[in-house]
Design an enzyme around this catalytic site. Structure first.
Site, PDB file in Angstrom:
ATOM      1  N   GLU A 228      -5.008   4.032   8.674  1.00 24.13           N
ATOM      2  CA  GLU A 228      -4.429   4.492   7.416  1.00 24.13           C
ATOM      3  C   GLU A 228      -4.705   5.995   7.288  1.00 24.13           C
ATOM      4  O   GLU A 228      -5.607   6.529   7.952  1.00 24.13           O
ATOM      5  CB  GLU A 228      -5.117   3.769   6.236  1.00 24.13           C
ATOM      6  CG  GLU A 228      -5.015   2.260   6.276  1.00 24.13           C
ATOM      7  CD  GLU A 228      -3.784   1.712   5.559  1.00 24.13           C
ATOM      8  OE1 GLU A 228      -3.110   2.480   4.861  1.00 24.13           O
ATOM      9  OE2 GLU A 228      -3.495   0.517   5.735  1.00 24.13           O
TER      10      GLU A 228
ATOM     11  N   ILE B 186       1.801 -13.114   7.880  1.00 29.95           N
ATOM     12  CA  ILE B 186       1.308 -14.503   7.744  1.00 29.95           C
ATOM     13  C   ILE B 186       1.540 -14.972   6.306  1.00 29.95           C
ATOM     14  O   ILE B 186       1.065 -14.323   5.376  1.00 29.95           O
ATOM     15  CB  ILE B 186      -0.205 -14.594   8.055  1.00 29.95           C
ATOM     16  CG1 ILE B 186      -0.518 -14.066   9.457  1.00 29.95           C
ATOM     17  CG2 ILE B 186      -0.704 -16.014   7.879  1.00 29.95           C
ATOM     18  CD1 ILE B 186      -2.011 -14.067   9.796  1.00 29.95           C
TER      19      ILE B 186
ATOM     20  N   GLY C 118      -0.150  -9.257   6.254  1.00 28.13           N
ATOM     21  CA  GLY C 118       1.200  -8.909   6.716  1.00 28.13           C
ATOM     22  C   GLY C 118       2.160 -10.070   6.804  1.00 28.13           C
ATOM     23  O   GLY C 118       2.554 -10.649   5.791  1.00 28.13           O
TER      24      GLY C 118
ATOM     25  N   LYS D  34      -7.737  -7.497   0.237  1.00 27.62           N
ATOM     26  CA  LYS D  34      -7.012  -8.731   0.580  1.00 27.62           C
ATOM     27  C   LYS D  34      -7.864  -9.959   0.268  1.00 27.62           C
ATOM     28  O   LYS D  34      -7.374 -10.955  -0.270  1.00 27.62           O
ATOM     29  CB  LYS D  34      -6.625  -8.703   2.067  1.00 27.62           C
ATOM     30  CG  LYS D  34      -5.652  -7.572   2.397  1.00 27.62           C
ATOM     31  CD  LYS D  34      -5.526  -7.330   3.897  1.00 27.62           C
ATOM     32  CE  LYS D  34      -4.597  -6.175   4.209  1.00 27.62           C
ATOM     33  NZ  LYS D  34      -4.624  -5.726   5.600  1.00 27.62           N
TER      34      LYS D  34
ATOM     35  N   THR E 222       7.560   2.612   6.304  1.00 27.90           N
ATOM     36  CA  THR E 222       7.584   1.543   7.314  1.00 27.90           C
ATOM     37  C   THR E 222       8.134   0.243   6.735  1.00 27.90           C
ATOM     38  O   THR E 222       9.066  -0.359   7.287  1.00 27.90           O
ATOM     39  CB  THR E 222       6.155   1.308   7.843  1.00 27.90           C
ATOM     40  OG1 THR E 222       5.634   2.549   8.285  1.00 27.90           O
ATOM     41  CG2 THR E 222       6.127   0.295   8.962  1.00 27.90           C
ATOM     42  N   VAL E 223       7.577  -0.193   5.611  1.00 31.12           N
ATOM     43  CA  VAL E 223       7.961  -1.500   5.067  1.00 31.12           C
ATOM     44  C   VAL E 223       9.311  -1.427   4.348  1.00 31.12           C
ATOM     45  O   VAL E 223      10.175  -2.295   4.540  1.00 31.12           O
ATOM     46  CB  VAL E 223       6.864  -2.042   4.113  1.00 31.12           C
ATOM     47  CG1 VAL E 223       7.191  -3.468   3.691  1.00 31.12           C
ATOM     48  CG2 VAL E 223       5.485  -1.992   4.771  1.00 31.12           C
TER      49      VAL E 223
ATOM     50  N   GLY F  92      -1.691   5.858  15.844  1.00 34.34           N
ATOM     51  CA  GLY F  92      -1.140   5.737  14.486  1.00 34.34           C
ATOM     52  C   GLY F  92      -1.539   4.445  13.798  1.00 34.34           C
ATOM     53  O   GLY F  92      -0.898   4.027  12.832  1.00 34.34           O
TER      54      GLY F  92
ATOM     55  N   LYS G 292      -1.762  -4.197  -1.893  1.00 30.42           N
ATOM     56  CA  LYS G 292      -3.025  -4.904  -2.185  1.00 30.42           C
ATOM     57  C   LYS G 292      -3.983  -4.051  -3.015  1.00 30.42           C
ATOM     58  O   LYS G 292      -4.756  -4.564  -3.823  1.00 30.42           O
ATOM     59  CB  LYS G 292      -3.717  -5.357  -0.900  1.00 30.42           C
ATOM     60  CG  LYS G 292      -4.004  -4.251   0.104  1.00 30.42           C
ATOM     61  CD  LYS G 292      -2.989  -4.252   1.198  1.00 30.42           C
ATOM     62  CE  LYS G 292      -3.070  -3.056   2.099  1.00 30.42           C
ATOM     63  NZ  LYS G 292      -2.083  -3.076   3.154  1.00 30.42           N
TER      64      LYS G 292
ATOM     65  N   GLU H 253       3.206 -11.568  -1.219  1.00 33.60           N
ATOM     66  CA  GLU H 253       2.886 -12.142   0.099  1.00 33.60           C
ATOM     67  C   GLU H 253       2.523 -11.068   1.125  1.00 33.60           C
ATOM     68  O   GLU H 253       1.590 -11.228   1.924  1.00 33.60           O
ATOM     69  CB  GLU H 253       4.078 -12.962   0.607  1.00 33.60           C
ATOM     70  CG  GLU H 253       3.818 -13.699   1.889  1.00 33.60           C
ATOM     71  CD  GLU H 253       2.754 -14.772   1.721  1.00 33.60           C
ATOM     72  OE1 GLU H 253       1.631 -14.537   2.183  1.00 33.60           O
ATOM     73  OE2 GLU H 253       3.049 -15.842   1.142  1.00 33.60           O
TER      74      GLU H 253
HETATM   75  P1  NAP Z   1       4.617   4.478   4.095  1.00 27.77           P
HETATM   76  O1  NAP Z   1       5.273   4.322   5.401  1.00 27.77           O
HETATM   77  O2  NAP Z   1       3.627   5.564   3.892  1.00 27.77           O
HETATM   78  O3  NAP Z   1       5.791   4.658   3.004  1.00 27.77           O
HETATM   79  C1  NAP Z   1       5.542   4.933   1.663  1.00 27.77           C
HETATM   80  C2  NAP Z   1       6.854   5.220   0.985  1.00 27.77           C
HETATM   81  O4  NAP Z   1       6.610   5.435  -0.393  1.00 27.77           O
HETATM   82  C3  NAP Z   1       7.545   6.467   1.530  1.00 27.77           C
HETATM   83  O5  NAP Z   1       8.925   6.228   1.638  1.00 27.77           O
HETATM   84  C4  NAP Z   1       7.293   7.522   0.454  1.00 27.77           C
HETATM   85  O6  NAP Z   1       8.334   8.476   0.325  1.00 27.77           O
HETATM   86  C5  NAP Z   1       7.241   6.659  -0.787  1.00 27.77           C
HETATM   87  N1  NAP Z   1       6.437   7.267  -1.841  1.00 27.77           N
HETATM   88  C6  NAP Z   1       5.146   7.637  -1.772  1.00 27.77           C
HETATM   89  N2  NAP Z   1       4.784   8.202  -2.936  1.00 27.77           N
HETATM   90  C7  NAP Z   1       5.888   8.199  -3.732  1.00 27.77           C
HETATM   91  C8  NAP Z   1       6.145   8.663  -5.028  1.00 27.77           C
HETATM   92  N3  NAP Z   1       5.215   9.297  -5.737  1.00 27.77           N
HETATM   93  N4  NAP Z   1       7.393   8.493  -5.528  1.00 27.77           N
HETATM   94  C9  NAP Z   1       8.361   7.888  -4.807  1.00 27.77           C
HETATM   95  N5  NAP Z   1       8.153   7.428  -3.554  1.00 27.77           N
HETATM   96  C10 NAP Z   1       6.938   7.594  -3.030  1.00 27.77           C
HETATM   97  O7  NAP Z   1       3.926   3.138   3.617  1.00 27.77           O
HETATM   98  P2  NAP Z   1       4.144   1.675   4.195  1.00 27.77           P
HETATM   99  O8  NAP Z   1       3.341   1.521   5.430  1.00 27.77           O
HETATM  100  O9  NAP Z   1       5.581   1.344   4.218  1.00 27.77           O
HETATM  101  O10 NAP Z   1       3.381   0.800   3.077  1.00 27.77           O
HETATM  102  C11 NAP Z   1       3.973   0.489   1.843  1.00 27.77           C
HETATM  103  C12 NAP Z   1       3.121  -0.547   1.142  1.00 27.77           C
HETATM  104  O11 NAP Z   1       3.015  -1.703   1.950  1.00 27.77           O
HETATM  105  C13 NAP Z   1       1.665  -0.122   0.867  1.00 27.77           C
HETATM  106  O12 NAP Z   1       1.224  -0.686  -0.329  1.00 27.77           O
HETATM  107  C14 NAP Z   1       0.909  -0.713   2.031  1.00 27.77           C
HETATM  108  O13 NAP Z   1      -0.454  -0.938   1.761  1.00 27.77           O
HETATM  109  C15 NAP Z   1       1.656  -2.012   2.185  1.00 27.77           C
HETATM  110  N6  NAP Z   1       1.536  -2.624   3.510  1.00 27.77           N
HETATM  111  C16 NAP Z   1       1.912  -1.932   4.613  1.00 27.77           C
HETATM  112  C17 NAP Z   1       1.814  -2.530   5.860  1.00 27.77           C
HETATM  113  C18 NAP Z   1       2.266  -1.820   7.091  1.00 27.77           C
HETATM  114  O14 NAP Z   1       2.199  -2.413   8.173  1.00 27.77           O
HETATM  115  N7  NAP Z   1       2.722  -0.593   7.034  1.00 27.77           N
HETATM  116  C19 NAP Z   1       1.325  -3.848   5.956  1.00 27.77           C
HETATM  117  C20 NAP Z   1       0.975  -4.537   4.806  1.00 27.77           C
HETATM  118  C21 NAP Z   1       1.086  -3.914   3.586  1.00 27.77           C
HETATM  119  P3  NAP Z   1       8.714   9.493   1.515  1.00 27.77           P
HETATM  120  O15 NAP Z   1       9.158   8.644   2.658  1.00 27.77           O
HETATM  121  O16 NAP Z   1       9.830  10.285   0.967  1.00 27.77           O
HETATM  122  O17 NAP Z   1       7.477  10.271   1.788  1.00 27.77           O
HETATM  123  N1  HSE Z   2      -4.236  -1.048   7.839  1.00 26.41           N
HETATM  124  C1  HSE Z   2      -3.955  -2.436   7.808  1.00 26.41           C
HETATM  125  C2  HSE Z   2      -4.470  -3.073   9.090  1.00 26.41           C
HETATM  126  C3  HSE Z   2      -2.475  -2.753   7.699  1.00 26.41           C
HETATM  127  O1  HSE Z   2      -4.895  -2.374  10.008  1.00 26.41           O
HETATM  128  O2  HSE Z   2      -4.458  -4.283   9.163  1.00 26.41           O
HETATM  129  C4  HSE Z   2      -2.007  -2.752   6.289  1.00 26.41           C
HETATM  130  O3  HSE Z   2      -2.581  -3.805   5.585  1.00 26.41           O
END
Ligand code: NAP
Ligand code: HSE
Length: 428
Positions: free
Chosen positions: A192, A138, A136, A207, A14-15, A189, A107, A131
């Site tokens: 987590e 903010i 997110g 956080k 996603t990110v 969805g 985090k 950040e």
């Molecule tokens: P996500 O959609 O699950 O994506 C994770 C990515 O990491 C995927 O592309 C995955 O590869 C890759 N990955 C996982 N394990 C790996 C490994 N062993 N080697 C290489 N690549 C690997 O996660 P996300 O939501 O983008 O979140 C990413 C980070 O941002 C996390 O730390 C999360 O806590 C933080 N975050 C997310 C949000 C949010 O809204 N989503 C908000 C704030 C912070 P594949 O795609 O090939 O499986």
């Molecule tokens: N799971 C978190 C939330 C998003 O619901 O706010 C990633 O920090």
């Protein structure tokens, strides 16, 4: 124009795809603002042949995020894989050792290893920016580290898990029980992969621990965060709290007290008309209180592709412009190990219990509260069809210890059915 800032992006979920999209679509804007181009040299994820809805054809691919971090054509590792240990930590350590800066949204990794990583980065003259890891979109890390650097922070509060706020506000608006809304959130969805991270308060606790380190110049101490999730919150509590003029929020509070550093992430009642009380759905809110600025309220999206990638890019742009700050504002070697406060700051409490509706029942409860030194502010008994009456009590300010001893005594009474509920009322 100066040399480009070259990114290596590990994690294309996603990110990660959001960051790729911004770098591709806003190349001119970024270059103008930074005074140099921001480019991507290479990317890494688990599965190479996945359609991610964004073109990756012009970037090199690395199967191993550690190899990505070490590449000569990468200036900044952008770590967006997640997980407190494993490849995220290994790649971050490799990047620092290879003389690269790091931007991360992780985090969990920083809550567990922030001190060691910050020390390693600063010893190597590198920066770690995070950040996107807190609330997110903010820009709260920036606000606290930079904008409020002239304040002694008196309290940091926040609703920093959008999923929990969605569940609690949906329970209230639709009158649905926790289990039904939890299922709904899962289908949408929002949760987590491990829902306990959300509903158990762990994600929000991570956080809070990061914000507390910046606010009080202390080492990140996630283990000291008093954690309680929202699983025990019932629709009755939500309705009754509303009747008394409150909303229930999963609220994080960090404050330095004479008893040590207090860090709590737990369901609390807040006044319905306060900014926190009015926060609906998956939105986040952080309230920062400092001795000079008084109170600042920041509200915005806490998750999702655009908002989180926006925060990542804010950090990337700072690095591109040459801004270099210690990870937690204070140099890592100077961060103090704060003693955790063993007891929470006194507060009013909301109590709910089911009482046998017979003469003297309420008097027995009142006597136990009095015995524990707890004073009643307001109370209400509801109409009922069965033999037990729902009773709500709002206390004056008291300690958690006094409430616990009163609750234990009440449970022993023959007029109280089941276990009474106690929730802290946070004065905001
Ligand atoms: P996500 O959609 O699950 O994506 C994770 C990515 O990491 C995927 O592309 C995955 O590869 C890759 N990955 C996982 N394990 C790996 C490994 N062993 N080697 C290489 N690549 C690997 O996660 P996300 O939501 O983008 O979140 C990413 C980070 O941002 C996390 O730390 C999360 O806590 C933080 N975050 C997310 C949000 C949010 O809204 N989503 C908000 C704030 C912070 P594949 O795609 O090939 O499986
Ligand atoms: N799971 C978190 C939330 C998003 O619901 O706010 C990633 O920090």
């Amino acid at each position: 124009m100066s040399d480009p800032l070259r990114l290596g992006i590990a994690g294309l979920g996603t990110v990660g795809t959001g960051v790729v999209r911004i770098v591709r679509q806003k190349a001119n804007l970024l270059a103008e603002r930074a005074g140099r181009p921001v480019t991507i040299s290479a990317v890494s994820a688990r599965t190479r042949d996945k359609d991610r809805g964004v073109s990756l054809a012009t970037y090199d691919w690395e199967d191993d995020p550690v190899a990505l971090a070490r590449r000569d054509d990468v200036d900044v590792l952008v770590e967006l894989m997640g997980g407190s240990d494993g490849p995220a930590k290994a790649a971050t350590e490799a990047a620092i050792a290879a003389g690269k800066d790091v931007v991360t949204a992780n985090k969990a990794m920083l809550a567990h290893h922030g001190q060691a990583l910050a020390e390693a980065a600063e010893a190597a003259g590198r920066v770690i920016r995070f950040e996107a890891a807190v609330a997110g979109g903010i820009p709260v890390v920036k606000a606290l580290t930079e904008g409020l650097a002239g304040n002694e922070m008196t309290r940091v509060m926040g609703v920093m898990n959008g999923t929990c706020n969605y569940i609690l506000t949906r329970m209230q608006s639709a009158g649905l029980p926790y289990e039904t809304v939890f299922e709904e959130a899962q289908q949408l969805g929002y949760l987590e992969a491990d829902p306990q991270l959300d509903v158990g308060g762990i994600d929000a606790g991570h956080k809070l621990a990061l914000l507390a380190a910046i606010a009080y110049g202390t080492r990140v101490d996630f283990e000291a965060v008093e954690l309680e999730g929202i699983e025990r919150i019932t629709i009755e509590d939500i309705r009754h709290a509303a009747d008394m003029g409150f909303r229930i929020k999963l609220l994080g509070v960090a404050q330095m007290t004479g008893r040590g550093l207090e860090q709590r992430m737990s369901p609390c009642l807040v006044p319905a008309e306060s900014p926190l009380g009015q926060l609906e759905g998956g939105t986040n809110m952080v309230v920062l209180e400092g001795d000079q600025v008084e109170q600042i309220v920041l509200r915005g999206p806490g998750a999702g592709e655009g908002p989180t990638a926006s925060a990542v890019m804010g950090d990337v742009m700072d690095i591109a412009r040459g801004a270099r700050l210690p990870t937690f504002g204070t140099p890592a070697a100077a961060l103090a190990a704060a003693a955790p406060a063993r007891t929470a700051t006194p507060a009013p409490y909301y109590l709910r219990m089911a009482l046998d509706d017979k003469p003297g029942a309420l008097a027995k409860v009142a006597a136990e509260l009095g015995e524990a030194g707890v004073s009643i502010d307001r109370m209400r008994q509801y109409r009922h069809d069965d033999s037990t009456a729902p009773v709500l009590i709002v206390t004056h300010k008291t300690t958690r210890g006094a409430i616990e001893s009163a609750l234990a005594a009440m449970e022993r009474l023959d007029v109280v059915a089941g276990t009474p509920v106690a929730l802290r009322i946070e004065q905001v």
